[in-house]
Scaffold this active site. Sequence first.
Site, PDB file in Angstrom:
ATOM      1  N   HIS A  61      -2.010  21.711 -54.637  1.00 28.82           N
ATOM      2  CA  HIS A  61      -1.961  22.710 -53.571  1.00 28.82           C
ATOM      3  C   HIS A  61      -1.289  22.077 -52.351  1.00 28.82           C
ATOM      4  O   HIS A  61      -1.296  20.853 -52.178  1.00 28.82           O
ATOM      5  CB  HIS A  61      -3.369  23.150 -53.182  1.00 28.82           C
ATOM      6  CG  HIS A  61      -4.042  24.010 -54.207  1.00 28.82           C
ATOM      7  ND1 HIS A  61      -5.007  24.925 -53.860  1.00 28.82           N
ATOM      8  CD2 HIS A  61      -3.905  24.103 -55.551  1.00 28.82           C
ATOM      9  CE1 HIS A  61      -5.436  25.540 -54.944  1.00 28.82           C
ATOM     10  NE2 HIS A  61      -4.782  25.052 -56.000  1.00 28.82           N
ATOM     11  N   GLU A  63      -2.179  21.846 -49.276  1.00 30.37           N
ATOM     12  CA  GLU A  63      -3.056  21.027 -48.431  1.00 30.37           C
ATOM     13  C   GLU A  63      -3.295  19.653 -49.042  1.00 30.37           C
ATOM     14  O   GLU A  63      -3.277  18.639 -48.326  1.00 30.37           O
ATOM     15  CB  GLU A  63      -4.414  21.715 -48.225  1.00 30.37           C
ATOM     16  CG  GLU A  63      -4.326  23.052 -47.540  1.00 30.37           C
ATOM     17  CD  GLU A  63      -4.250  24.233 -48.502  1.00 30.37           C
ATOM     18  OE1 GLU A  63      -4.801  25.287 -48.165  1.00 30.37           O
ATOM     19  OE2 GLU A  63      -3.642  24.102 -49.596  1.00 30.37           O
ATOM     20  N   CYS A  91      -8.620  27.275 -50.023  1.00 32.61           N
ATOM     21  CA  CYS A  91      -9.541  27.550 -51.124  1.00 32.61           C
ATOM     22  C   CYS A  91     -10.705  26.550 -51.064  1.00 32.61           C
ATOM     23  O   CYS A  91     -10.705  25.640 -50.225  1.00 32.61           O
ATOM     24  CB  CYS A  91      -8.787  27.427 -52.448  1.00 32.61           C
ATOM     25  SG  CYS A  91      -8.364  25.721 -52.886  1.00 32.61           S
ATOM     26  N   CYS A  94      -9.479  22.805 -51.325  1.00 35.00           N
ATOM     27  CA  CYS A  94      -8.747  22.335 -50.146  1.00 35.00           C
ATOM     28  C   CYS A  94      -9.640  22.260 -48.909  1.00 35.00           C
ATOM     29  O   CYS A  94      -9.518  21.327 -48.114  1.00 35.00           O
ATOM     30  CB  CYS A  94      -7.531  23.219 -49.910  1.00 35.00           C
ATOM     31  SG  CYS A  94      -6.326  23.076 -51.259  1.00 35.00           S
TER      32      CYS A  94
END
Length: 168
Positions: A61, A63, A91, A94
């Site tokens: 992801h 992040e 999410c 993260c």
Amino acid sequence: MELFRPPTLDQDENWMRLALDLARGAGLRGEVPVGCVIVVDGVLVGQGFNQREALQDPSAHAEILALRQAAAAVGFWRLDGATAYVTLEPCPMCAGALVNARVARLVFGARDPKAGYCGSLHDTVQDQRLNHRLVVTEGVLQEACGAVLSDFFRDLRARRATPRPDQP
């Protein structure tokens, strides 16, 4: 002694524009268009965009990739004083990573009502039971951040609905 001065809205918007550029680039690569930049004392130390498809890595992801780059840049896993600018509400994975990295502040654009863990479904980054909490600013360039995602998924649905020339 200089007192800490939080970034102005203009500064937040400038960093979010960079995150948006990263998100757009991810979308052009067929990735869900989310971008993240990490800033310490006004200096960019990490950036990332979703790369789950390219890397075949469920943890790739924006992040997570930005946090890894930021930790390498500062030479320490603790990112005290850092601000993370993310185009979409993080999410659970993260949000937890931001807490574990001791990021001081999170700025995000669009809410994620289906997977957001910074106020939508839960609020990991401000959970009083944890040993670290982030200051959160939401809605920075919210419309632009939401539009990048909406456009991507609209185009994806249209491509899936249109038969290819080699298919009957």
